[in-house]
Design a protein around this motif. Structure first.
Motif, mmCIF file in Angstrom:
data_model
loop_
_atom_site.group_PDB
_atom_site.id
_atom_site.type_symbol
_atom_site.label_atom_id
_atom_site.label_comp_id
_atom_site.label_asym_id
_atom_site.label_seq_id
_atom_site.Cartn_x
_atom_site.Cartn_y
_atom_site.Cartn_z
ATOM 1 N N VAL A 1 0.844 -1.196 0.000
ATOM 2 C CA VAL A 1 0.000 0.000 0.000
ATOM 3 C C VAL A 1 0.876 1.240 0.000
ATOM 4 O O VAL A 1 1.976 1.237 0.559
ATOM 5 N N PRO A 2 0.402 2.341 -0.583
ATOM 6 C CA PRO A 2 1.180 3.585 -0.560
ATOM 7 C C PRO A 2 1.045 4.257 0.803
ATOM 8 O O PRO A 2 0.071 4.052 1.542
ATOM 9 N N VAL B 1 -5.579 0.551 5.308
ATOM 10 C CA VAL B 1 -5.548 -0.878 4.974
ATOM 11 C C VAL B 1 -6.197 -1.656 6.111
ATOM 12 O O VAL B 1 -6.133 -1.250 7.275
ATOM 13 N N ALA B 2 -6.870 -2.744 5.734
ATOM 14 C CA ALA B 2 -7.557 -3.564 6.744
ATOM 15 C C ALA B 2 -7.212 -5.024 6.539
ATOM 16 O O ALA B 2 -7.132 -5.509 5.409
ATOM 17 N N LYS C 1 2.149 4.476 7.530
ATOM 18 C CA LYS C 1 3.509 4.998 7.550
ATOM 19 C C LYS C 1 4.468 3.920 7.054
ATOM 20 O O LYS C 1 4.181 2.727 7.167
ATOM 21 N N LEU C 2 5.619 4.365 6.566
ATOM 22 C CA LEU C 2 6.626 3.387 6.149
ATOM 23 C C LEU C 2 6.974 2.445 7.299
ATOM 24 O O LEU C 2 7.218 1.249 7.096
ATOM 25 N N SER C 3 6.971 2.991 8.506
ATOM 26 C CA SER C 3 7.339 2.198 9.685
ATOM 27 C C SER C 3 6.287 1.145 10.056
ATOM 28 O O SER C 3 6.529 0.327 10.937
ATOM 29 N N ASP C 4 5.128 1.194 9.415
ATOM 30 C CA ASP C 4 4.113 0.171 9.666
ATOM 31 C C ASP C 4 4.426 -1.132 8.923
ATOM 32 O O ASP C 4 3.758 -2.145 9.144
ATOM 33 N N LYS D 1 1.532 -9.995 5.835
ATOM 34 C CA LYS D 1 2.659 -9.101 5.594
ATOM 35 C C LYS D 1 2.183 -7.810 4.945
ATOM 36 O O LYS D 1 1.468 -7.832 3.942
ATOM 37 N N LEU D 2 2.569 -6.708 5.555
ATOM 38 C CA LEU D 2 2.243 -5.384 5.038
ATOM 39 C C LEU D 2 3.521 -4.680 4.610
ATOM 40 O O LEU D 2 4.487 -4.624 5.366
ATOM 41 N N GLN D 3 3.507 -4.143 3.403
ATOM 42 C CA GLN D 3 4.616 -3.339 2.906
ATOM 43 C C GLN D 3 4.048 -1.982 2.505
ATOM 44 O O GLN D 3 3.217 -1.896 1.600
ATOM 45 N N VAL D 4 4.478 -0.946 3.219
ATOM 46 C CA VAL D 4 4.051 0.414 2.886
ATOM 47 C C VAL D 4 5.127 1.023 2.000
ATOM 48 O O VAL D 4 6.303 1.056 2.375
ATOM 49 N N ILE D 5 4.722 1.496 0.843
ATOM 50 C CA ILE D 5 5.692 1.991 -0.138
ATOM 51 C C ILE D 5 5.587 3.509 -0.281
ATOM 52 O O ILE D 5 4.511 4.074 -0.147
ATOM 53 N N PRO D 6 6.746 4.147 -0.510
ATOM 54 C CA PRO D 6 6.751 5.638 -0.597
ATOM 55 C C PRO D 6 5.957 6.115 -1.806
ATOM 56 O O PRO D 6 5.859 5.425 -2.820
#
Lengths: 116, 110
Positions: B13-14, B19-20, B79-82, B105-110
């Protein structure tokens, strides 16, 4: 406050060898858990102690795994003999007195076991 | 059916997105529920307990639906830190048997 201590942090052994892991929970925590976490999976409960008594060991492969918590404080988990599929991170956790399932679990850093 | 099921993801996700995640459980007698966060090669840490009435902690909201036997975690303003793996934990049985889900697994992308 000191956290849950585990040793060793890493261990590499050959199959059919024996290995032991040690855990010292947070002082005063009555409940102690051992988990196995295989890469890409969630932690799997192996055994749960309440003080020095076993509460749940239904998923412990008792033909090769054993665990004890003789004085109700620290605990050891042993594998004898090890198999390739035992390669995993072994996590120890503890939780404070009270109804065990309602309390936060505090995890140690884990022991990463590689069986060759 | 597994006792606790989660979608392993990954969810990419950006930043700033909402997100859920859902987690379903099979034992209707389950009594307590938690979300833990696990960073790569680190130990799990409690994120929040899940109460029957739902609960919120900053950008995080957890809810329990007993009728449909699932719990959810909502993260707002990601946040990226999430970026981490979010583990669902269900306690059930006579002495609160602990079961972890596989993790999402969650990846937050810039």
């Amino acid at each position: 406050e000191a956290g849950v201590a585990q040793s060793p942090r890493y261990k590499i052994i050959e199959k059919r060898q024996s290995v032991a892991f040690w855990c010292n929970p947070i002082s005063g925590h009555a409940t102690l858990y051992w988990y196995q976490q295989i890469l890409g999976q969630g932690p799997k409960l192996l055994i749960q102690f309440q003080n020095n008594g076993v509460v749940d060991d239904s998923q412990l492969p008792k033909d090769r795994f054993s665990a004890e918590r003789l004085k109700g404080v620290d605990s050891t988990l042993k594998i004898q003999p090890a198999k390739l599929e035992d390669s995993a991170v072994y996590l120890c956790a503890s939780s404070p007195p009270g109804l065990a399932g309602n309390n936060e679990q505090f995890f140690g850093p884990g022991t990463r076991l590689t069986v060759l | 059916r597994k006792e606790v099921e989660q979608d392993p993801g990954p969810f990419n996700v950006p930043e700033g997105a909402t997100v859920a995640f859902n987690c379903t459980y099979s034992n209707s007698a389950s009594q307590s529920f938690f979300w833990y966060r696990q960073d790569c090669r680190k130990e799990p840490k409690l994120l929040m307990s899940v109460y029957s009435s739902g609960n919120e902690d900053g950008r995080f909201t957890a809810q329990l639906n007993r009728a449909s036997q699932y719990i959810s975690l909502l993260i707002r303003d990601s946040k990226l830190s999430d970026s981490a793996t979010y583990l669902c934990v269900v306690n059930s049985g006579g002495y609160q048997k602990v079961t972890f889900g596989i993790g999402t697994k969650l990846q937050v992308i810039p």
